[in-house]
Every structure is written in structure tokens, then in C-alpha cells.
Design a protein around this motif. Structure first.
Motif, PDB file in Angstrom:
ATOM      1  N   MET A  95      23.690  45.249  53.053  1.00  0.00           N
ATOM      2  CA  MET A  95      22.460  45.769  52.445  1.00  0.00           C
ATOM      3  C   MET A  95      22.573  45.913  50.937  1.00  0.00           C
ATOM      4  SD  MET A  95      20.496  49.416  52.939  1.00  0.00           S
ATOM      5  CE  MET A  95      19.699  49.001  54.474  1.00  0.00           C
ATOM      6  N   ARG A  96      21.584  45.359  50.236  1.00  0.00           N
ATOM      7  CA  ARG A  96      21.432  45.637  48.802  1.00  0.00           C
ATOM      8  C   ARG A  96      20.134  46.403  48.617  1.00  0.00           C
ATOM      9  NH1 ARG A  96      22.227  41.516  43.893  1.00  0.00           N
ATOM     10  NH2 ARG A  96      24.366  42.014  44.483  1.00  0.00           N
ATOM     11  N   HIS A  97      20.189  47.424  47.731  1.00  0.00           N
ATOM     12  CA  HIS A  97      19.000  48.268  47.560  1.00  0.00           C
ATOM     13  C   HIS A  97      18.982  48.805  46.124  1.00  0.00           C
ATOM     14  CE1 HIS A  97      15.895  51.202  48.449  1.00  0.00           C
ATOM     15  NE2 HIS A  97      15.782  50.688  49.659  1.00  0.00           N
ATOM     16  N   PRO A  98      17.795  48.914  45.508  1.00  0.00           N
ATOM     17  CA  PRO A  98      17.748  49.443  44.137  1.00  0.00           C
ATOM     18  C   PRO A  98      18.079  50.931  44.052  1.00  0.00           C
ATOM     19  CG  PRO A  98      15.518  49.006  44.942  1.00  0.00           C
ATOM     20  CD  PRO A  98      16.469  48.474  45.973  1.00  0.00           C
ATOM     21  N   LYS A  99      17.959  51.654  45.181  1.00  0.00           N
ATOM     22  CA  LYS A  99      18.221  53.106  45.140  1.00  0.00           C
ATOM     23  C   LYS A  99      19.681  53.389  45.439  1.00  0.00           C
ATOM     24  CE  LYS A  99      13.873  55.324  46.117  1.00  0.00           C
ATOM     25  NZ  LYS A  99      12.989  55.378  47.249  1.00  0.00           N
ATOM     26  N   GLU A 100      20.308  54.150  44.550  1.00  0.00           N
ATOM     27  CA  GLU A 100      21.700  54.536  44.759  1.00  0.00           C
ATOM     28  C   GLU A 100      21.791  55.370  46.036  1.00  0.00           C
ATOM     29  OE1 GLU A 100      22.945  56.315  41.089  1.00  0.00           O
ATOM     30  OE2 GLU A 100      22.569  54.460  39.999  1.00  0.00           O
ATOM     31  N   GLY A 101      22.742  55.034  46.883  1.00  0.00           N
ATOM     32  CA  GLY A 101      22.938  55.806  48.108  1.00  0.00           C
ATOM     33  C   GLY A 101      22.210  55.252  49.322  1.00  0.00           C
ATOM     34  N   ALA A 102      21.316  54.265  49.126  1.00  0.00           N
ATOM     35  CA  ALA A 102      20.565  53.742  50.285  1.00  0.00           C
ATOM     36  C   ALA A 102      21.503  53.143  51.349  1.00  0.00           C
ATOM     37  CB  ALA A 102      19.520  52.718  49.826  1.00  0.00           C
ATOM     38  N   PRO A 103      22.517  52.347  50.984  1.00  0.00           N
ATOM     39  CA  PRO A 103      23.413  51.824  52.039  1.00  0.00           C
ATOM     40  C   PRO A 103      24.182  52.940  52.757  1.00  0.00           C
ATOM     41  CG  PRO A 103      23.610  50.511  50.039  1.00  0.00           C
ATOM     42  CD  PRO A 103      22.819  51.728  49.671  1.00  0.00           C
ATOM     43  N   LEU A 104      24.464  54.034  52.050  1.00  0.00           N
ATOM     44  CA  LEU A 104      25.120  55.171  52.718  1.00  0.00           C
ATOM     45  C   LEU A 104      24.188  55.746  53.791  1.00  0.00           C
ATOM     46  CD1 LEU A 104      27.403  57.275  52.979  1.00  0.00           C
ATOM     47  CD2 LEU A 104      26.264  58.584  51.168  1.00  0.00           C
ATOM     48  N   VAL A 105      22.922  55.929  53.436  1.00  0.00           N
ATOM     49  CA  VAL A 105      21.941  56.425  54.414  1.00  0.00           C
ATOM     50  C   VAL A 105      21.864  55.465  55.599  1.00  0.00           C
ATOM     51  CG1 VAL A 105      19.470  56.900  54.776  1.00  0.00           C
ATOM     52  CG2 VAL A 105      20.602  57.680  52.686  1.00  0.00           C
ATOM     53  N   ALA A 106      21.871  54.164  55.299  1.00  0.00           N
ATOM     54  CA  ALA A 106      21.822  53.162  56.384  1.00  0.00           C
ATOM     55  C   ALA A 106      23.020  53.332  57.310  1.00  0.00           C
ATOM     56  CB  ALA A 106      21.793  51.755  55.789  1.00  0.00           C
ATOM     57  N   SER A 107      24.204  53.527  56.713  1.00  0.00           N
ATOM     58  CA  SER A 107      25.428  53.629  57.541  1.00  0.00           C
ATOM     59  C   SER A 107      25.397  54.881  58.422  1.00  0.00           C
ATOM     60  CB  SER A 107      26.674  53.631  56.660  1.00  0.00           C
ATOM     61  OG  SER A 107      26.789  54.857  55.967  1.00  0.00           O
ATOM     62  N   GLN A 108      24.671  55.906  57.963  1.00  0.00           N
ATOM     63  CA  GLN A 108      24.588  57.150  58.748  1.00  0.00           C
ATOM     64  C   GLN A 108      23.589  57.035  59.894  1.00  0.00           C
ATOM     65  OE1 GLN A 108      23.647  59.527  55.353  1.00  0.00           O
ATOM     66  NE2 GLN A 108      25.777  60.148  54.984  1.00  0.00           N
ATOM     67  N   ASN A 109      22.771  56.003  59.870  1.00  0.00           N
ATOM     68  CA  ASN A 109      21.744  55.845  60.906  1.00  0.00           C
ATOM     69  C   ASN A 109      21.922  54.603  61.769  1.00  0.00           C
ATOM     70  OD1 ASN A 109      19.482  58.019  60.470  1.00  0.00           O
ATOM     71  ND2 ASN A 109      20.257  57.458  58.447  1.00  0.00           N
ATOM     72  N   ALA A 110      22.710  53.644  61.283  1.00  0.00           N
ATOM     73  CA  ALA A 110      22.926  52.414  62.053  1.00  0.00           C
ATOM     74  C   ALA A 110      23.992  52.672  63.115  1.00  0.00           C
ATOM     75  CB  ALA A 110      23.383  51.304  61.122  1.00  0.00           C
TER      76      ALA A 110
END
Ligand code: CP
Length: 304
Positions: free
Chosen positions: A100-115
Motif C-alpha cells: 500500500m502507498r498512501h499520501p497520509k502518514e500512518g495509513a499503511p499502519l492502520v491497514a495492517s491493524q485491520n487486514a
């Protein structure tokens, strides 16, 4: 289940293992051609990319796996307001691993907490880009034969350059690294990198405005693009974008075995005349990015 959000999620031993695997893939690609047969990589790119997305996709295909995903937020249901958390839960139903690439810092972390599958941070805002760091480390190891005892200069946009932040963080684990930070006043390295990484780990570093003065000392020069997309003010970007342009004249005082790296894309900061100099490593770095991502996908999917 492991994700890679920050380069510090990997120990030095694990980074060494990934480099070793990538080197073996380079030597024996056929050994790896079916390692991920039946597996699917989802590339969720909410921000533009050429190298990272396509190298992840090429990496999965060369491992015998398949790829699905999107290359811009507008072609996903994010454009209708779906959250990163929901997107990652949904994609977990279709794929085995997410980049995942995302302009918002921390978005991939949020993804990892929900995937429910591993998530790889393929760049989040001006924060981190850990797989670029793995490509950088593989390149330095292949070009210099070591990951310790060298002087590296980071030049350009050290404020918004996420590849710089991740690579400094990784290098803080290796012995006898000297870092020279070369930037205009407006684009100096963020305080949190200085305080929490450089000072905390007793890394020798200096800050300067002059690439010419730093050049003779460098074993590795890491050039960066001024990140126009992160500026609030167009006039500032225009004023700063050509702060440093590496050309053959500036290389006259450089070491003969200097390794010049750049995460790319390049705009103006390296003259095309430098491309034919044997010290230019940035296109080798691009290729190394595919091999190290192959090694990483196998590791996170626990493929032996
Ligand atoms: N180095 C890098 O992240 O390039 P892309 O933006 O093209 O992926």
C-alpha cells in the motif's frame, strides 16, 4: 503474521537475510520462479508510482504469483468515502498480501491493524518508505561490499524525502557510519530524525548547505528530488527545486569509487551526463528493488 510498516520492523539479521536471498535470486532466478504459485499480491496505490508498484508486480509475477489492485484512489471506492481500515479488510478477502502507498502518514499502519494478511508500506506521505530502503541497502552492499564503515551524504529535500528518513533509520543500526546532511535551510532533516535516531544512536553527522564541500569525503552520495507534491506553496517549490544539480564538474572532486544513488524519479537534480559515469548506480538500484521485493514477499508469506 508479519507486516512491514517501518524499516525498524526488521532486525539487522533479517535485513541481512533478505539481502542474501535477493543476491541468490539474482544468481539463480529459476529457483524462485514458482515460489508463490497460487498466491496473490494486492497493490493498493492511493498515490502515483512507477518503480514501487511495477517492481512489486514484476516481483510477484517472477515468483509465479498473481497481482490485482489499483493505481489511483479515484479508481477505488476510497473516492466514495471508504476508509483505509475497511478497504484493507475487504482486500484481505481477495489477496494473500498487500502493498500500500498512501499520501497520509500512518495509513499503511492502520491497514495492517485491520487486514488479516500482511501489509507492506510502499510509501506513506513524507514519513517512511521501507522497501526503498531495502533496495538502497542491497545496492550499497553490492557496490561497496559492506554496510558499515562508510560516509554517506544525503542531498536535497531532507524534510519531505521519506526514503531519506527510512534509510537513516536503517543505517543507525550499522557501525561507523558518518552522515553528511546537505540541504537548503528550508528542507533540513526533521528534528525527530535528528533527536530520535541520529543523536540517540550516537551517529556522527554534520549539516551543510554545500555539496561541493562535502563531496571529497563521500563513499555514497544519495541524491533526492525536491518533493513538489508535499509543498503548500508553489512559489517555494519553484525557488528550491533546483537547489542542487549534480553534474560531471561537481564529481571532479569525488572519490573514484563513489556510489551515486537516487530513489528516482529524477527531475533536474542529476544531469543526464552523469548516467554514463561508472559511479552512477541509480538504475541498478531500480533493478535491485525488484529482487529485494521478491525476497520480502517470500519472507512475509513465509515461503521457504
Ligand atoms: N522510488 C520510488 O518510490 O519511485 P516511485 O514513486 O516511482 O514508486
Amino acid at each position: 503474521m508479519r507486516s512491514l510498516i517501518d524499516i525498524k520492523d526488521l532486525s539487522l539479521e533479517e535485513i541481512d537475510e533478505l539481502i542474501e536471498t535477493a543476491n541468490d535470486i539474482i544468481e539463480n532466478p529459476e529457483k524462485y520462479s514458482q515460489k508463490c504459485k497460487g498466491k496473490k499480491l494486492a497493490t493498493l496505490f492511493f498515490e502515483p508510482s512507477t518503480r514501487t508498484r511495477l517492481s512489486f508486480e514484476a516481483a510477484m509475477y517472477e515468483l509465479g504469483g498473481n497481482v490485482l489492485g489499483f493505481s489511483e484512489a479515484n479508481s477505488s471506492s476510497a473516492s466514495k468515502g471508504e476508509s483505509v481500515a475497511d478497504t484493507s479488510r475487504v482486500v484481505s478477502c481477495y489477496a494473500d498480501i498487500i502493498a500500500m502507498r498512501h499520501p497520509k502518514e500512518g495509513a499503511p499502519l492502520v491497514a495492517s491493524q485491520n487486514a488479516s494478511i500482511p501489509v507492506i508500506n510502499a510509501g506513506d506521505g513524507g514519513h517512511n518508505h521501507p522497501t526503498q530502503t531495502l533496495a538502497d541497502l542491497l545496492t550499497i552492499k553490492r557496490e561497496k561490499g559492506r554496510l558499515d564503515n562508510f560516509c554517506i551524504g544525503f542531498c536535497g529535500d531532507l524534510k519531505f524525502g521519506r526514503t531519506v528518513h527510512s534509510l537513516i533509520s536503517a543505517l543507525s543500526g550499522y557501525k561507523n557510519i558518518k552522515i553528511i546532511l546537505i540541504s537548503p535551510n528550508e528542507l533540513v532533516i526533521p528534528d525527530y530524525i535528528k533527536e530520535e535516531i541520529l543523536i540517540k544512536n550516537n551517529i556522527e553527522f554534520v549539516e551543510t548547505r554545500s555539496l561541493e564541500e562535502a563531496m571529497p569525503e563521500l563513499d555514497v552520495l544519495y541524491m533526492t528530488r525536491v518533493q513538489g507534491e508535499r509543498f503548500f506553496n508553489e512559489a517555494d517549490y519553484i525557488r528550491l527545486r533546483d537547489s542542487y544539480i549534480l553534474d560531471l564538474h561537481k564529481l571532479e572532486n569525488a572519490k573514484k569509487d563513489l556510489a551515486i544513488l537516487h530513489p528516482l524519479p529524477r527531475v533536474n537534480e542529476i544531469s543526464v551526463a552523469v548516467d554514463d559515469d561508472k559511479r552512477a548506480c541509480y538504475f541498478k538500484q531500480v533493478l535491485n528493488g525488484k529482487f529485494i521485493r521478491m525476497a520480502l514477499i517470500m519472507k512475509l508469506l513465509e515461503v521457504k
